[in-house]
Scaffold this motif. Structure first.
Motif, PDB file in Angstrom:
ATOM      1  N   ILE A   1       0.003 112.107 -29.726  1.00 19.90           N
ATOM      2  CA  ILE A   1      -1.260 111.350 -29.693  1.00 19.90           C
ATOM      3  C   ILE A   1      -2.220 112.031 -28.726  1.00 19.90           C
ATOM      4  N   SER A   2      -1.720 112.391 -27.538  1.00 14.77           N
ATOM      5  CA  SER A   2      -2.592 113.005 -26.522  1.00 14.77           C
ATOM      6  C   SER A   2      -3.227 114.286 -27.058  1.00 14.77           C
ATOM      7  N   GLY A   3      -2.403 115.143 -27.641  1.00 14.01           N
ATOM      8  CA  GLY A   3      -2.901 116.426 -28.131  1.00 14.01           C
ATOM      9  C   GLY A   3      -3.912 116.249 -29.257  1.00 14.01           C
ATOM     10  N   ARG A   4      -3.605 115.343 -30.196  1.00 18.63           N
ATOM     11  CA  ARG A   4      -4.525 115.137 -31.325  1.00 18.63           C
ATOM     12  C   ARG A   4      -5.863 114.552 -30.880  1.00 18.63           C
ATOM     13  N   MET A   5      -5.801 113.630 -29.927  1.00 22.10           N
ATOM     14  CA  MET A   5      -7.053 113.016 -29.453  1.00 22.10           C
ATOM     15  C   MET A   5      -7.886 114.048 -28.697  1.00 22.10           C
ATOM     16  N   ALA A   6      -7.216 114.812 -27.857  1.00 24.10           N
ATOM     17  CA  ALA A   6      -7.936 115.841 -27.099  1.00 24.10           C
ATOM     18  C   ALA A   6      -8.553 116.857 -28.061  1.00 24.10           C
TER      19      ALA A   6
ATOM     20  N   HIS B   1     -22.806 122.898 -19.610  1.00 22.74           N
ATOM     21  CA  HIS B   1     -22.030 123.839 -20.438  1.00 22.74           C
ATOM     22  C   HIS B   1     -20.585 123.422 -20.618  1.00 22.74           C
ATOM     23  N   LEU B   2     -19.928 123.105 -19.517  1.00 21.63           N
ATOM     24  CA  LEU B   2     -18.518 122.738 -19.609  1.00 21.63           C
ATOM     25  C   LEU B   2     -18.339 121.348 -19.037  1.00 21.63           C
ATOM     26  N   TRP B   3     -17.892 120.444 -19.886  1.00 21.49           N
ATOM     27  CA  TRP B   3     -17.637 119.064 -19.465  1.00 21.49           C
ATOM     28  C   TRP B   3     -16.228 119.025 -18.875  1.00 21.49           C
ATOM     29  N   LEU B   4     -16.047 118.414 -17.715  1.00 15.93           N
ATOM     30  CA  LEU B   4     -14.722 118.391 -17.070  1.00 15.93           C
ATOM     31  C   LEU B   4     -13.873 117.271 -17.684  1.00 15.93           C
ATOM     32  N   ALA B   5     -13.549 117.411 -18.924  1.00 16.73           N
ATOM     33  CA  ALA B   5     -12.817 116.419 -19.716  1.00 16.73           C
ATOM     34  C   ALA B   5     -12.503 117.078 -21.065  1.00 16.73           C
ATOM     35  N   PRO B   6     -11.610 116.538 -21.865  1.00 26.29           N
ATOM     36  CA  PRO B   6     -10.813 115.343 -21.676  1.00 26.29           C
ATOM     37  C   PRO B   6      -9.678 115.535 -20.672  1.00 26.29           C
ATOM     38  N   ALA B   7      -9.246 114.409 -20.109  1.00 30.98           N
ATOM     39  CA  ALA B   7      -8.106 114.397 -19.184  1.00 30.98           C
ATOM     40  C   ALA B   7      -6.897 113.952 -19.988  1.00 30.98           C
ATOM     41  N   MET B   8      -5.798 114.661 -19.864  1.00 29.79           N
ATOM     42  CA  MET B   8      -4.717 114.357 -20.815  1.00 29.79           C
ATOM     43  C   MET B   8      -3.313 114.429 -20.243  1.00 29.79           C
ATOM     44  N   ASN B   9      -3.153 113.992 -18.988  1.00 26.20           N
ATOM     45  CA  ASN B   9      -1.778 113.929 -18.478  1.00 26.20           C
ATOM     46  C   ASN B   9      -1.060 112.744 -19.119  1.00 26.20           C
ATOM     47  N   LEU B  10       0.231 112.880 -19.201  1.00 26.96           N
ATOM     48  CA  LEU B  10       1.012 111.872 -19.906  1.00 26.96           C
ATOM     49  C   LEU B  10       1.196 110.616 -19.040  1.00 26.96           C
ATOM     50  N   HIS B  11       1.240 109.467 -19.680  1.00 32.46           N
ATOM     51  CA  HIS B  11       1.529 108.221 -18.966  1.00 32.46           C
ATOM     52  C   HIS B  11       3.028 108.175 -18.665  1.00 32.46           C
ATOM     53  N   ARG B  12       3.430 108.902 -17.644  1.00 27.06           N
ATOM     54  CA  ARG B  12       4.864 108.919 -17.306  1.00 27.06           C
ATOM     55  C   ARG B  12       5.290 107.570 -16.720  1.00 27.06           C
ATOM     56  N   SER B  13       4.467 107.058 -15.812  1.00 28.27           N
ATOM     57  CA  SER B  13       4.706 105.728 -15.247  1.00 28.27           C
ATOM     58  C   SER B  13       3.418 104.951 -15.397  1.00 28.27           C
ATOM     59  N   ILE B  14       3.531 103.642 -15.644  1.00 27.83           N
ATOM     60  CA  ILE B  14       2.289 102.865 -15.764  1.00 27.83           C
ATOM     61  C   ILE B  14       1.589 102.722 -14.419  1.00 27.83           C
ATOM     62  N   LEU B  15       2.219 103.192 -13.353  1.00 29.86           N
ATOM     63  CA  LEU B  15       1.601 103.069 -12.030  1.00 29.86           C
ATOM     64  C   LEU B  15       0.566 104.151 -11.720  1.00 29.86           C
ATOM     65  N   CYS B  16       0.528 105.208 -12.485  1.00 26.83           N
ATOM     66  CA  CYS B  16      -0.409 106.290 -12.142  1.00 26.83           C
ATOM     67  C   CYS B  16      -1.848 105.753 -12.153  1.00 26.83           C
ATOM     68  N   GLY B  17      -2.529 105.935 -11.029  1.00 24.77           N
ATOM     69  CA  GLY B  17      -3.868 105.369 -10.864  1.00 24.77           C
ATOM     70  C   GLY B  17      -4.906 105.925 -11.816  1.00 24.77           C
ATOM     71  N   ARG B  18      -4.654 107.080 -12.394  1.00 23.88           N
ATOM     72  CA  ARG B  18      -5.635 107.681 -13.321  1.00 23.88           C
ATOM     73  C   ARG B  18      -5.224 107.564 -14.779  1.00 23.88           C
ATOM     74  N   ASN B  19      -4.179 106.797 -15.071  1.00 18.55           N
ATOM     75  CA  ASN B  19      -3.747 106.697 -16.465  1.00 18.55           C
ATOM     76  C   ASN B  19      -4.876 106.296 -17.414  1.00 18.55           C
TER      77      ASN B  19
END
Ligand code: BGC
Length: 818
Positions: free
Chosen positions: A635-640, A607-625
Motif C-alpha cells: 500500500i505504501s509503495g503504490r500510494m507513494a 522544485h522538490l517537495w519534501l514528501a511523500p513520507a512513507m515509513n512503515l507503521h511499525r508501532s502505532i506509537l510513532c508520533g509521525r505515523n
C-alpha cells in the motif's frame, strides 16, 4: 478573505476525494441523515478539528473548515453550543498548562523547549460537562494530535480514551437513537470500551476541507469508501516482541511480524482488521478466477452492490507464502483494486494483478530473495480477516528471484517467530496453477546515470566552490544553522534550497510536506529582500520558542522589526494526511492529490517537495505515523508512486520520498539506532521504497536521521549506492534529512551524521547546510580531523549529481506565477 482561483479549485478537489479516505467501522443504517436538522455535537474535534498533525508537515491553508462549521453551513442547527463553548475554555487552559509544563521540563533537562516539546502529544483533558442538548441526532467527534519530535503513549488521552470520553460516548449512545462516533485522528486509538457503539466513522484528518467533506458524508451527498490501511486493535493485542522508543538502540526483534502479519500469524482477531471498512451500502464479491501467465497472476472478481445506496468496494488479494527454510507470516497483501462508483444492483469486474516474484523473501544464507517450493494459497476478500480461498499456485522447486548483496550489518539477535503459527489450511477442491521457477528469475541491470556534462562543470570549480554545491544554501556565514522560514529567498518558508552561488546554475527550492506545501502564508518585501510576516513557524513551534530555543536556532530576540514595502500572500492547500490517502486504497486518488501539489509548485516556483513520507507503521506509537501511509509496504509503495506521478507530471517538479529508511519512532530521532535483520529490512521496511523507485522514479529521496545497525542511513554506501542505485536502478538525487548543526546533541551514544561522511557515502546533498558543515568537507579533503577523508574525485562525482538534477529540474520548470 479573497481566495485565489487555485485555492478554490484545489479545495474542491480535496473535498471531493476526502470521503474516499473515511472508513465507516460500524453502522446501523441511521446514517446518512435525510436532511439537516438539529444536532447535538460534542467532542474535542467538533470545533477544534485537526486537519493534520504538527511539525514540518503542517500546512498553512487560508482557512480550515471545522466539523462544526461544515455542519452549520450544510444547514444543521447545533443545539450543544454551551458544551462546545465550555469545552473550549477547558481546552485553552489545558493547552496553556501543557506548554508551560513542557517549557519547565525542557529547562530542567537543559534542552531548548522547541527540541524537547516539538510534537509532544497534548493529552485530551478530562471534562465533566452536562450532555443536556436535545436534538434529532447526536455526533461525538473524538480527536487526537501528534507530530514530529515525540512519540505517542499508550495512555488515556492518547492511544486510550479518557474516562470522560468513554462516559460521554456511551451516554450519547444510550440517549440518542441516531448517534455517530466520529474519529478525527491520525492513527488508531484503542476503541475497546466503545467498540459496540452502533455507528463509528474514522473521519481522519483531511486537510482544509475536513468539515465540509464530513457534512457531505453525513447528509449522503457523498459516501465513505475508505478501508483501514493499518490494523485497529486493542493496545495489548499489538505485537510487543520488539522494543520501541529506546533513545539509543531499538531492537526490531519481531522481524517481519508487523501489523496484520503478526496478528494473523498468532490468530488474534483485532477489533477492526487491516483492510476493513463498511459503506452506506453492501457488496458481494463473486467467485474469483485466477490465471497465471509466466509469473504474472491475475485475479478476476466481480463486485456487486447489493444494497440501496451507491458505493465503492475494494477487492483485496492475500497470499499465504509456504513456510520452508524461512518462516512466513500467515499472509501478505499481494494486490488490490477499487471499483468505480456502483449504483444499487450494479456490478464491476475487477482484475487484481500482481507478480508472484514480488512476494519473494530475503534469504540471509543465500543473499538472495527466494520463493520456496510449495503451495501458494491465493485468497480474495474485503479485509485481512474476511477472505475466501481462490486458487493454489504451485512452485515445484525453490526459485532464486534476485541475487543481492549481503549488506546493512548485523542487528545482534535472531528475529522472533511465532512458536505455534496459525496453520494455513489448503482446501482440496481449489483450482491449481503452476509457476515455473525459471519465470521467477529477475536480473536487474542498472544503467549508470550520465554525469559527463555536470562533471565538466564541477571540474572547473575550486575546492572551496565545490563544497558549496553539496550543501544547502545558507546566507549567514557566521551562524551554525540555516533557519527554516528564512532558509530560502526563492520561496519564503521553504525548508531549504540548493546553492545560489553559481551564475547559470539553477537553485532548487525545497518546501516541506506531506500534507501540502509548507510555506509561509504572509510575506513582506523590503530593500534586503523577502521575509516572513507574523508567526512563520506556526502553532506549537512558535509557542515553544524560549530563550534557549532562540539561541539554538540563531533567532535574535532584539532584531529590529522589518517594515515591508510590499506584502503578498502564499496560501497553500492542506490535503489529507498520508494515512488518510492510504485509506482510499486508490493510487489514482493519491495521483490526483499529487497533481494538486504539483500545480501549487508551479504557482509558487518550488522544485522538490519534501514528501511523500512513507515509513512503515511499525508501532502505532510513532508520533509521525499520520504522515506515513500504512503498516503494509505494498500500500505504501503504490500510494507513494501515485503521488509521485501526480507531482512529476508537472515539468521541473519532483517529489522527495522520505525518510529512507527505518525511521519508525521519534524518540531521539537524530541518533537512535534501528537494529534490524536484513530480512525484515528488505522484506518490509525497504519494500515500499523499492516499489516507488521501480514504479515511478521519484526525482529525490531523503535519508532518515537514524542509524541502521550502527551506521547512519545517510552515511551508508550499502544503502545508498548498493541497494538504492545498483540493485533498484534509482536515478534521482539523494539528500539528508535536516541535520541542523545547533539541533544535534553531542551527548548521545551514537554521534551526529557529518557532511563529509554522508557525501562520501553517496548522499550528495547535505541539508540544510552551514559553514560548520562546509568546514568538515574541507577538512575531509585535506584529510585532517577525526572524520572520514574524501578525495577531490569523490566530491566531484557527488557535486555532479546535484548539478545534473539542478539543471534537469531548474531548466524544465516554468517561471512561477507569484
Ligand atoms: C523532518 C523532515 C523535514 C525536514 C525539513 C526534518 O526535521 O524530519 O521530514 O522534511 O525537517 O523541514
Amino acid at each position: 478573505m479573497t481566495m485565489n482561483q487555485y485555492e478554490i479549485d484545489h479545495l474542491a478537489t480535496v473535498r471531493e476525494v476526502a470521503p474516499e479516505s473515511m472508513v465507516l467501522l460500524r453502522t446501523d443504517g441511521s446514517f446518512p441523515l435525510e436532511r439537516p436538522g438539529t444536532l447535538a455535537l460534542y467532542g474535542a474535534g467538533a470545533r477544534r478539528t485537526i486537519k493534520g498533525g504538527t511539525g514540518s508537515g503542517d500546512v498553512n491553508s487560508r482557512h480550515v473548515v471545522s466539523v462544526e462549521e461544515g455542519l452549520e453551513s450544510a444547514g444543521f442547527v447545533i443545539s450543544s453550543k454551551a458544551w462546545l463553548d465550555a469545552y473550549d475554555e477547558i481546552a485553552e487552559k489545558n493547552h496553556r498548562e501543557f506548554v508551560e509544563d513542557l517549557k519547565a521540563r525542557a529547562k530542567a533537562a537543559g534542552v531548548p523547549a522547541l527540541m524537547f516539546g516539538m510534537g509532544a502529544v497534548e493529552p485530551a483533558p478530562v471534562v465533566d460537562l452536562p450532555l443536556d442538548a436535545e436534538a434529532d441526532a447526536a455526533i461525538y467527534v473524538l480527536s487526537r494530535d501528534s507530530g514530529e519530535g515525540n512519540d505517542r503513549t499508550p495512555e488515556a488521552g492518547d492511544v486510550k480514551l479518557t474516562e470522560s470520553e468513554i462516559r460521554d460516548i456511551l451516554a450519547l449512545e444510550e440517549k440518542f437513537s441516531t448517534f455517530l462516533l466520529a474519529l478525527n485522528v491520525g492513527g488508531p486509538v484503542d476503541l475497546s470500551p466503545v467498540k459496540d457503539v452502533r455507528n463509528i466513522l474514522v473521519l481522519s484528518q483531511l486537510g482544509a476541507a475536513t468539515g465540509d467533506a464530513f457534512a457531505d458524508v453525513i447528509l449522503g451527498r457523498a459516501y465513505p469508501s475508505g478501508r483501514l490501511a493499518t490494523t485497529w486493535a486493542a493496545w495489548e493485542d499489538y505485537c510487543s516482541e520488539g522494543d520501541f522508543g529506546d533513545p539509543d538502540d531499538t531492537h526490531y526483534r519481531e522481524g517481519v511480524y508487523v501489523g496484520y502479519r503478526y496478528l494473523d500469524s498468532v490468530d488474534v482477531a483485532p477489533i477492526f482488521p487491516f483492510g476493513f471498512g463498511l459503506g452506506y451500502t453492501t457488496f458481494e464479491l463473486g467467485g474469483a478466477t485466477v490465471t497465471v501467465n509466466g509469473s504474472a497472476v491475475t485475479v478476476e472478481v466481480e463486485a456487486r452492490n447489493t444494497g440501496e445506496r451507491p458505493g465503492k468496494e475494494v477487492a483485496q488479494v492475500y497470499v499465504s507464502v509456504p513456510a520452508g527454510e524461512l518462516d512466513q507470516p500467515f499472509q501478505t497483501l499481494a494486490g488490490f483494486a477499487k471499483t468505480g462508483e456502483l449504483a444499487p444492483g450494479a456490478s464491476e469486474k475487477l482484475a487484481v494483478a500482481f507478480d508472484l516474484a514480488e512476494l519473494a523473501s530475503f534469504d540471509t544464507a543465500r543473499h538472495a530473495t527466494v520463493l520456496e517450493a510449495g503451495d501458494y494459497l491465493v485468497r480474495v476478500g474485503t479485509s485481512s480477516r474476511d477472505t475466501a480461498p481462490a486458487a493454489v499456485i504451485e512452485v515445484a522447486e525453490t526459485a532464486v528471484v534476485r541475487e543481492l548483496h549481503d549488506v546493512l550489518g548485523d542487528p545482534g539477535f535472531t528475529d522472533w517467530k511465532p512458536a505455534a503459527p496459525a496453520a494455513v489450511e489448503i482446501p482440496a477442491n481449489l483450482p491449481r496453477l503452476a509457476v515455473e521457477a525459471a519465470a521467477l528469475r529477475r536480473e536487474d541491470t542498472a544503467e549508470p546515470v550520465d554525469l559527463s556534462e555536470a562533471l565538466a562543470f564541477v571540474q572547473g570549480l575550486s575546492d572551496d566552490e565545490l563544497t558549496y554545491v553539496v550543501l544547502g544554501d545558507y546566507a549567514d556565514e557566521a551562524s551554525k544553522q540555516s533557519i527554516i522560514g528564512q532558509a530560502s529567498q526563492g520561496l519564503v518558508g521553504a525548508a531549504g534550497q540548493t546553492t545560489t552561488r553559481f551564475d547559470g546554475l539553477p537553485s532548487l527550492i525545497l518546501p516541506d510536506g506531506p500534507a501540502g506545501l509548507r510555506i509561509v502564508p504572509q510575506v513582506g518585501v523590503d530593500a534586503e529582500g523577502k521575509f516572513p510576516l507574523g508567526d512563520a513557524l506556526g502553532g506549537l513551534f512558535a509557542e515553544l520558542m524560549d530563550d534557549a530555543s532562540m539561541e539554538a536556532f540563531g533567532v535574535d530576540p532584539n532584531a529590529p522589526e522589518r517594515t515591508p514595502e510590499r506584502v503578498f500572500e502564499q496560501y497553500a492547500t492542506a490535503i489529507p494526511i498520508g494515512t488518510a490517502i492510504a485509506q482510499t486504497w486508490d493510487p489514482a486518488v493519491a495521483e490526483a492529490l499529487g497533481d494538486v501539489v504539483g500545480a501549487e509548485m508551479d504557482h509558487f516556483g518550488a522544485h522538490l517537495w519534501l514528501a511523500p513520507a512513507m515509513n512503515l507503521h511499525r508501532s502505532i506509537l510513532c508520533g509521525r505515523n499520520f504522515e506515513y501511509f500504512s503498516e503494509d509496504p505494498l500500500i505504501s509503495g503504490r500510494m507513494a508512486a501515485g503521488i509521485t506521478r501526480g507531482v512529476q507530471k508537472h515539468p521541473g517538479r519532483g517529489v522527495t520520498v522520505k525518510h529512507f529508511a527505518f525511521n519508525n519512532q521519534e524518540t531521539n530521532r537524530l541518533n537512535s539506532n534501528s537494529r534490524i535483520s536484513q530480512r525484515a529490512a528488505r522484506d518490509l521496511y525497504l519494500r515500499g521504497f523499492e516499489i516507488v523507485v521501480r514504479e515511478a522514479q521519484p526525482h529525490a529521496i531523503m535519508t532518515s536521521y537514524n542509524l541502521i545497525n550502527g551506521v547512519h542511513t545517510s552515511e551508508s554506501p550499502e544503502l545508498l549506492e548498493t541497494i538504492l542505485r545498483d540493485e533498484w536502478g534509482y536515478e534521482g538525487l539523494v539528500m539528508t534529512d535536516w541535520v541542523v548543526y545547533s539541533m544535534t546533541r553531542t551527548d548521545m551514544k551514537h554521534p551526529r551524521a557529518s557532511a563529509v561522511a554522508t557525501v562520501k557515502a553517496g548522499n550528495e546533498l547535505f541539508m540544510p547546510g552551514c559553514e560548520e558543515d562546509r568546514k568538515t568537507l574541507l577538512d575531509g579533503l585535506a584529510g585532517v580531523r577525526d572524520l572520514p577523508s574524501i578525495t577531490r574525485e569523490e566530491l566531484e562525482k557527488q557535486a555532479a549529481r546535484v548539478v545534473r538534477m539542478a539543471r534537469k529540474l531548474g531548466e524544465a520548470a516554468p517561471a512561477p506565477e507569484v
